[in-house]
Design an enzyme around this catalytic site. Structure first.
Site, PDB file in Angstrom:
ATOM      1  N   HIS A  37      34.878  51.562  68.870  1.00  0.00           N
ATOM      2  CA  HIS A  37      33.836  50.645  69.353  1.00  0.00           C
ATOM      3  C   HIS A  37      33.249  51.158  70.676  1.00  0.00           C
ATOM      4  CE1 HIS A  37      36.250  47.699  66.887  1.00  0.00           C
ATOM      5  NE2 HIS A  37      35.045  47.482  66.426  1.00  0.00           N
ATOM      6  N   GLY A 149      29.357  51.951  63.118  1.00  0.00           N
ATOM      7  CA  GLY A 149      30.213  53.117  62.934  1.00  0.00           C
ATOM      8  C   GLY A 149      30.055  53.720  61.534  1.00  0.00           C
ATOM      9  N   GLN A 155      28.155  50.387  54.506  1.00  0.00           N
ATOM     10  CA  GLN A 155      27.588  49.270  55.285  1.00  0.00           C
ATOM     11  C   GLN A 155      26.388  49.767  56.096  1.00  0.00           C
ATOM     12  OE1 GLN A 155      29.961  46.314  57.674  1.00  0.00           O
ATOM     13  NE2 GLN A 155      29.485  47.658  59.364  1.00  0.00           N
TER      14      GLN A 155
HETATM   15  O1  PAF Z   1      31.583  46.490  60.865  1.00  0.00           O
HETATM   16  C1  PAF Z   1      31.883  45.358  61.279  1.00  0.00           C
HETATM   17  O2  PAF Z   1      32.661  45.189  62.207  1.00  0.00           O
HETATM   18  C2  PAF Z   1      31.263  44.145  60.608  1.00  0.00           C
HETATM   19  O3  PAF Z   1      31.077  44.360  59.258  1.00  0.00           O
HETATM   20  C3  PAF Z   1      29.953  43.682  61.281  1.00  0.00           C
HETATM   21  C4  PAF Z   1      28.865  44.744  61.175  1.00  0.00           C
HETATM   22  C5  PAF Z   1      30.210  43.365  62.743  1.00  0.00           C
HETATM   23  C6  PAF Z   1      29.431  42.424  60.597  1.00  0.00           C
HETATM   24  O4  PAF Z   1      30.356  41.380  60.661  1.00  0.00           O
END
Ligand code: PAF
Length: 292
Positions: A37, A149, A155
């Site tokens: 992060h 990420g 995603q």
């Molecule tokens: O990748 C994540 O942590 C989650 O899928 C996100 C993008 C914060 C959505 O809840």
């Protein structure tokens, strides 16, 4: 660092900041923060005047209630980490009704089939949940740039499609995977592994690296067979899927010989006990990467 505990606090903060015409970078998270992060925030800090992050464990993207219950929640530690990193100006920690004023329900989305591959097959409804919360966050925060990420590569691809579909003027940036010393991709879920599992989970990245070495030398089917064989012998990890896909469509490929003009990537999902781990690796990338 300012803490914004609800939607009104976010709106007032944004009103003040926007008067100053600052460029805004945003990185949404579900908390249980780690160095991965921090790498999102670092890039956001470099590219923007103002950086906002959020912590919200989004119920609609979990397809098993147990998984949602067990998801690590470490808010105090997260806030300390954010403060000492100095990369983030404000942290938005919304309540459920700030994101879902009409009740906990996902919208339905279609992303040219991207949503039906891999994670989409194994976690029904997951991407509707992710897209609903990300759309809501992007609308509420209104960033110029948003950061995700590459560990969740599918995603990321879906979010790039999402912002094009709904015409949001935000650039989506993918940030490379950060790894533990043994190669394990950093993930909030790693906190749920025992020390022993964490150590032996190096097998996941080793498998991807082997696939990369073999890419172009043997057929895709032969690579699939080798990966299955590794996990047939591995009692502590259960392979859910291993897939080599074309990066643009995320469709699985079964090439005899790869096409040099196509970008390929390998994806893997593995269970260590009840902890589900995912990872991926670029096998071949002829195309230059641009943010959308
Ligand atoms: O990748 C994540 O942590 C989650 O899928 C996100 C993008 C914060 C959505 O809840």
């Amino acid at each position: 660092m300012q803490i914004l505990e609800d939607r009104n606090a976010l709106s007032s903060y944004l009103l003040e900041q926007k008067k100053l015409h600052k460029t805004l970078g945003f990185a949404p998270t579900m908390g249980a923060l780690h160095e991965g992060h921090i790498s999102l925030y670092k890039l956001a800090r470099k590219q923007n005047d103002l950086v906002i992050s959020s912590i919200f464990v989004n119920p609609t993207q979990f397809n098993h209630p147990e998984d949602l219950k067990k998801y690590p929640r470490t808010l105090d530690k997260d806030i300390k980490m954010l403060k000492s990193s100095n990369f983030v100006d404000a942290l938005y920690i919304p309540k459920i009704h700030d994101i879902y004023p009409e009740g906990l329900k996902s919208k339905k989305y279609h992303f040219d089939g991207l949503e039906n591959e891999m994670e989409g097959k194994h976690r029904p409804g997951h991407f509707n949940g992710v897209s609903t919360v990300v759309e809501e966050f992007l609308r509420q925060v209104g960033p110029d740039n948003a950061y995700f990420g590459e560990k969740d590569f599918q995603q990321l691809a879906i979010i790039k499609k999402l912002v094009k579909q709904i015409l949001l003027p935000v650039k989506i940036w993918g940030v490379p995977i950060l790894r533990e010393k043994n190669g394990l991709a950093m993930s909030s879920r790693n906190q749920r592994l025992t020390n022993r599992q964490r150590h032996s989970a190096k097998i996941i990245y080793e498998t991807l690296e082997k696939a990369k070495k073999e890419f172009g030398k043997i057929t895709a089917d032969e690579i699939y067979e080798k990966v299955s064989a590794v996990f047939r012998q591995e009692k502590n990890f259960a392979l859910e899927y291993f897939s080599i896909v074309e990066e643009n469509t995320l469709k699985e490929t079964r090439f005899a010989e790869p096409d040099p003009n196509i970008a390929y990537r390998a994806f893997i999902a593995v269970y260590a006990g009840d902890v589900r781990l995912i990872d991926n690796i670029a096998l071949h990338s002829p195309l230059k990467k641009e943010p959308c």
